[in-house]
Design an enzyme around this catalytic site. Structure first.
Site, PDB file in Angstrom:
ATOM      1  CE  LYS A 151      -3.732  -0.190   2.254  1.00  0.00           C
ATOM      2  NZ  LYS A 151      -4.955  -0.202   3.028  1.00  0.00           N
ATOM      3  CG  MET A 190      -2.463  -7.553   9.318  1.00  0.00           C
ATOM      4  SD  MET A 190      -0.807  -7.199   8.833  1.00  0.00           S
ATOM      5  CE  MET A 190      -1.002  -6.648   7.175  1.00  0.00           C
ATOM      6  NE  ARG A 228      -4.983  -4.897  -3.713  1.00  0.00           N
ATOM      7  CZ  ARG A 228      -5.632  -5.176  -2.625  1.00  0.00           C
ATOM      8  NH1 ARG A 228      -5.019  -5.149  -1.475  1.00  0.00           N
ATOM      9  NH2 ARG A 228      -6.894  -5.491  -2.660  1.00  0.00           N
ATOM     10  NE  ARG A 251       5.472 -45.096  -6.712  1.00  0.00           N
ATOM     11  CZ  ARG A 251       5.127 -43.811  -6.819  1.00  0.00           C
ATOM     12  NH1 ARG A 251       4.161 -43.456  -7.661  1.00  0.00           N
ATOM     13  NH2 ARG A 251       5.726 -42.894  -6.099  1.00  0.00           N
ATOM     14  CD  GLU A 288      13.976 -44.774  -3.708  1.00  0.00           C
ATOM     15  OE1 GLU A 288      12.904 -44.163  -3.546  1.00  0.00           O
ATOM     16  OE2 GLU A 288      14.042 -45.925  -4.168  1.00  0.00           O
ATOM     17  CB  THR A 346      12.181 -35.866  -3.922  1.00  0.00           C
ATOM     18  OG1 THR A 346      11.044 -35.962  -4.791  1.00  0.00           O
ATOM     19  CG2 THR A 346      13.376 -35.350  -4.702  1.00  0.00           C
ATOM     20  CG  ASN A 347       7.755 -39.289  -2.867  1.00  0.00           C
ATOM     21  OD1 ASN A 347       7.646 -38.081  -2.984  1.00  0.00           O
ATOM     22  ND2 ASN A 347       7.160 -40.143  -3.688  1.00  0.00           N
ATOM     23  CG  ASP A 348      11.623 -43.794  -0.064  1.00  0.00           C
ATOM     24  OD1 ASP A 348      11.284 -43.975   1.120  1.00  0.00           O
ATOM     25  OD2 ASP A 348      11.175 -44.458  -1.010  1.00  0.00           O
TER      26      ASP A 348
HETATM   27  C1  PEP Z   1      10.244 -41.706  -4.069  1.00  0.00           C
HETATM   28  O1  PEP Z   1      10.669 -42.253  -3.058  1.00  0.00           O
HETATM   29  O2  PEP Z   1      10.320 -40.490  -4.270  1.00  0.00           O
HETATM   30  C2  PEP Z   1       9.607 -42.495  -5.135  1.00  0.00           C
HETATM   31  C3  PEP Z   1       9.260 -41.940  -6.281  1.00  0.00           C
HETATM   32  O3  PEP Z   1       9.314 -43.775  -4.848  1.00  0.00           O
HETATM   33  P1  PEP Z   1       8.069 -44.230  -3.962  1.00  0.00           P
HETATM   34  O4  PEP Z   1       7.237 -43.048  -3.726  1.00  0.00           O
HETATM   35  O5  PEP Z   1       7.402 -45.289  -4.743  1.00  0.00           O
HETATM   36  O6  PEP Z   1       8.772 -44.749  -2.743  1.00  0.00           O
HETATM   37 MG    MG Z   2      10.879 -44.402  -3.036  1.00  0.00          MG
END
Ligand code: PEP
Ligand code: MG
Length: 902
Positions: free
Chosen positions: A29, A109, A343, A582, A767, A789-791
């Site tokens: 603002k 706010m 804005r 998978r 992973e 990246t999940n694991d």
């Molecule tokens: C992971 O771990 O990111 C992955 C793609 O494998 P999953 O989710 O099957 O463990």
């Molecule tokens: Mg995995």
């Protein structure tokens, strides 16, 4: 000698000193008020106290040194410029004290208007307003009300009750019918309320009012609803708010005064034109709060043509200057127009695309900038279903299509109930006369919001648009009775729990659940809607921007797909391959029995018999996928989860066996199964016998899968197609694991592929943190890496991916340990660093190493930008996220200057 002023850090800026690029310091603002001032537009004079002052106050609990003196100096200069002193009994200068953070947080706010009024200056104000006592007392009662609520936490309802009481005594429902005496009486009543709750009289000293109001605005940064809004909108918690002190101009001076809000284009659809609401004889907060129904801005042409024309001219100028849709707040004081805010305006997802396209056509921006003006979250919203066109439902009411989408759900009337039912998994529609900032929780929980008051700029509309929630506002045929938990419409009563459907595009409201269909944008992506033929501005704009994104991006986009059907959809959505197939689901259903036999096998022969039976089934699975993805790479991951996941749960099996034994039945097979389940039981299965470990422990399992993949590829190639399989080994932590699997796989591949011309790559998931840290070694044995990246997040943080989000992340979010779950958006500093190290070291060891990501983060907009920056070749995500990833990959590639698309 340096004066105190020059020694002090600068905490206060006159409007003439700032500009639009100083949002970090002056808030949105303040920066834009400064910009308008410098453009020579009619902005009431004032100054801005910086976000740094707020941060210092919040850190220490007191105003930083030097702030008071700087405020004094700027106030004096404001007084000089206006020729009036703050709260002067004869001719008072009044000011508003307004919050304004870097990112707009509508209504979250505080604002206090009319600061400087007291028992004496109210008389001066009346005289100054040509003897308009009603106006002066109305302004005073507003100050006590706002100050009481905001600064001293007096419950707002008490003031509202007193106002209702005054109206009742006068026999009216309209506050405009209250005369000066009524309002004088109301001021007395308000003062009593103030005294009762605070134990002190309403402060009469103008400067004390100002200081307390400034402090209250600072503190409102940490108000519960502001914290919640920031979390929802992913606004960092440490920015603080600036405070704007602005000379008051009055929209409540009579019928030739008023206040309004306007957009330079329709923030809902993007259509060009004038959109806004105007309220005569009112102060600003009346419009946004939806207290009285506003009139469309076009009416102003009739009421005050000169101001209307001037406003239109300013709006055109602002659009050209900001090269974007602007929203503005203005006040007309006795025929004189004042700009109170502008804005770059919030808009719906559809409007964002349409406007970006229009601005390119108008030559205001280029396509790179257009790409920057939209984002993946908006595109994802456009892919939600909409109501079917040919349904038989008749609308029972029609309001303003304030924020598009199709929402059905059970009616609730309070925020608390919305939260409660949503937690039970119910879809709810929050129905209110109008919403206020305290409804934020309920708005987040609801599928949609329906109000009976307020226009496109009401609180409900603005907040819903910001969140991408469906909203119909101002459906005034609806009579809402919150205490009785019902509303009536068209002679019918709708109770809490009844289902309604609202269409945020048309503004129509239906009783019951209207069926939905895929959105136009999905039909376009699926190829069933030709953008050249569509008469839909949105589809054309999406097509144009997606085409540019595809041309600009460096990252390829693949999909995670496990079946032919998913593969086909992914391809239609623009996937350039499969980044993760998978294989575990291929062991379920009627194949479970084979898996059980595999686990129970006592001899090599028994085991190889089962594997031989699985082989053709697996081969068929892959043939289907390779056919769909003809010519595109398909990364098939060898089986990953622990085998006991394919067996019945231990407790259940134990009970079944005990019961059968009791009955004297023959349970030899079940007992063997039970023994196997017990044997395979793991305390931490996620850290147990899974992935490559399984392949190394169960002879022949991976070999069967490798053979099935190679045979399927050969078959598809012989049919005249083209299969490009990439075999991926999960959960590798050491190069030796990969080398062992690879040696066996290469032999099988060579044997199967022969001279068919099929090429099969072998690579690994990265992973396990150890794999990332030894990527240089692992790359020696891998033709590609795909980051799981999940694991990697699970093992990097030590967070169980199945448990922690529900268990305690709320507390981590509350404490700001992270702003968003690291399972949703990549943790750049930690897990992201592992990715970066592995990418660099992997490429150093093997320059042609292909790099991708297949964890959930592959479809997260923020994370896509990170993967671009670390030089991956592709991201892989679920088919529905593919367009989002394409768009974000394009945005990452053209990341340039330009306006913030938040
Ligand atoms: C992971 O771990 O990111 C992955 C793609 O494998 P999953 O989710 O099957 O463990
Ligand atoms: Mg995995």
């Amino acid at each position: 000698m340096a004066t105190q002023e020059t020694v002090d850090h600068k905490y206060v800026y006159d409007f003439a000193e700032g500009n639009k690029d100083l949002k970090d310091l002056l808030g949105g603002k303040g920066a834009n008020l400064a910009e308008m001032t410098n453009l020579g537009l009619p902005v009431p004079p004032g100054f801005t106290i910086t976000t740094e002052a707020c941060q210092a106050y919040l850190a220490t609990g007191r105003e930083p040194d030097g702030l008071a003196g700087q405020i004094e100096a700027h106030l004096e200069s404001l007084e000089r410029g206006m020729g009036r002193r703050l709260g002067d009994p004869h001719d008072p200068l009044l000011v508003s004290v307004r919050s304004g953070a870097k990112f707009s947080m509508p209504g979250m706010m505080e604002t206090v208007l009319n600061v400087g009024l007291n028992d004496r200056s109210v008389v001066g104000l009346a005289a100054q307003a040509g003897g308009n006592e009603r106006f002066a007392w109305d302004s005073y009662r507003r100050l006590i009300q706002m100050f009481g609520k905001t600064v001293c936490e007096v419950p707002g309802e008490e003031f509202e009750h007193a106002l209702d009481e005054a109206k009742r005594a006068r026999g009216t429902t309209n506050d405009l019918d209250l005369d000066a005496d009524d309002l004088r009486g109301l001021v007395d009543a308000y003062k009593k309320i103030f005294l009762k709750h605070t134990g002190r009289d309403f402060p009469q000293e103008p400067r004390e009012q100002l200081d307390l109001a400034i402090r209250a605005v600072f503190e409102s940064w940490n108000a519960e609803r502001a914290v919640l809004y920031r979390r929802q909108e992913r606004i960092p918690a440490d920015l603080g708010t600036a405070v704007n002190v602005v000379a008051m101009v009055f929209g409540n001076l009579g019928p030739d005064s008023g206040t309004g809000v306007a957009f330079t284009r329709d923030p809902a659809s993007g259509a060009q034109g004038i959109y806004g609401d105007y309220l005569a004889n009112a102060q600003g907060e009346d419009v946004v709060a939806g207290i009285r129904n506003t009139v469309p801005l076009q009416e102003l042409e009739r009421l005050d043509k000169r101001s209307y024309d001037e406003l239109l001219g300013i709006m055109a100028r602002l659009e050209g200057h900001y090269r974007d849709l602007c929203d503005i707040e203005f006040t007309i004081e006795r025929g004189k127009l004042w700009m109170l805010q502008t804005r770059v305006g919030k808009r719906t997802a559809a409007a964002a695309f349409v406007i970006a396209g229009q601005l390119v056509d108008e030559g205001l921006i280029d396509l790179d900038e257009a790409l920057h003006r939209v984002n993946g979250a908006q595109l994802a919203q456009l892919m939600f279903p909409r109501f079917q066109l040919d349904h038989d439902f008749e609308p029972v009411a029609k309001g303003v299509g304030a924020s598009p989408g199709a929402a059905s759900g059970k009616v609730v009337f309070t925020s608390a109930r919305a939260v409660e039912l949503a937690a039970e998994g119910e879809a709810v529609i929050l129905v209110r006369r109008e919403t206020n900032p305290d409804d934020l929780n309920g708005m987040i929980a609801a599928q949609g919001i329906l109000t009976s008051r307020g226009g496109k700029t009401s609180h409900a509309a603005v907040v819903a648009r910001g969140m991408g929630k469906t909203c119909v506002s101002g459906a005034d045929e609806i009579d809402v009775n919150v205490p009785a938990k019902r509303f009536s419409v068209a002679g019918q009563t709708v109770n809490e729990g009844d289902v309604v459907s609202i269409d945020g595009t048309t503004g129509k409201v239906y009783l019951g659940e209207v069926p939905v269909m895929p959105s136009e944008v999905v039909r376009y992506f699926e190829g069933t809607l030709d953008p050249d033929e569509a008469d839909d501005a949105l589809v054309k704009a999406v097509h144009r921007i997606m085409t540019h994104a595809d041309a600009a991006r460096r990252l390829a986009v693949r999909a995670n797909a496990d079946t032919g059907e998913d593969a086909a959809r992914a391809r239609r959505f623009g996937a350039q391959g499969i980044g993760l197939c998978r294989t575990e689901h291929m062991f379920l259903g009627d194949r479970r029995e084979l898996v059980e036999r595999l686990i129970l096998a006592r001899t090599d022969t028994e085991r190889s018999d089962v594997l031989a039976a699985l082989l053709p089934l697996q081969r068929d699975d892959f043939v289907e996928i390779f056919r769909e993805m003809d010519g595109l790479p398909v990364t098939v991951r060898l089986i990953d989860p622990p085998l006991h996941e394919f067996l019945p749960p231990l407790e259940q099996l134990a009970v079944d066996v005990a019961v059968a034994q009791e009955r004297g039945e023959d349970v030899a097979k079940e007992e063997a199964l039970l023994a196997a389940v017990r044997r395979m039981h793991e305390e931490n299965p996620m850290l147990g016998l899974r992935g490559v470990r399984l392949g190394l422990v169960i002879p022949g399992l991976f070999a069967m899968q490798v053979r099935a993949i190679a045979e399927a590829a050969v078959r598809v190639t012989r049919e005249g197609g083209s299969a490009c399989p990439e075999i991926m080994v999960p959960l590798v932590g050491a190069v030796q694991e990969l080398e062992t699997v690879r040696a066996e796989a290469e032999k099988i591949i060579a044997e199967v592929v022969g001279d068919s011309g099929v090429e099969v790559l072998i690579g690994t998931m990265i992973e396990v943190p150890r794999a990332a840290l030894t990527a240089g070694q692992i790359a020696e044995a891998a033709q590609f890496f795909s980051f799981g990246t999940n694991d990697l997040t699970q093992m990097g943080w030590g967070f169980s991916r199945d448990d922690v989000e529900g268990a305690f992340f709320w507390r981590y979010l509350e404490l700001g340990i992270f702003g968003i779950s690291p399972f949703e958006s990549i943790d750049r500093d930690g897990v992201g660093r592992l990715v970066r190290i592995a990418a660099e070291e992997g490429r150093a060891a093997r320059p042609e190493l292909k790099l991708g990501v297949c964890g959930e983060h592959g479809g997260d907009p923020e994370s896509v930008h990170f993967f671009h920056s670390v030089g991956l070749d592709y991201v892989s995500c679920s088919p529905f996220r593919v367009p989002v990833a394409r768009l974000e990959a394009g945005r990452a590639a053209v990341e340039t200057v330009g306006s913030d698309s938040r």
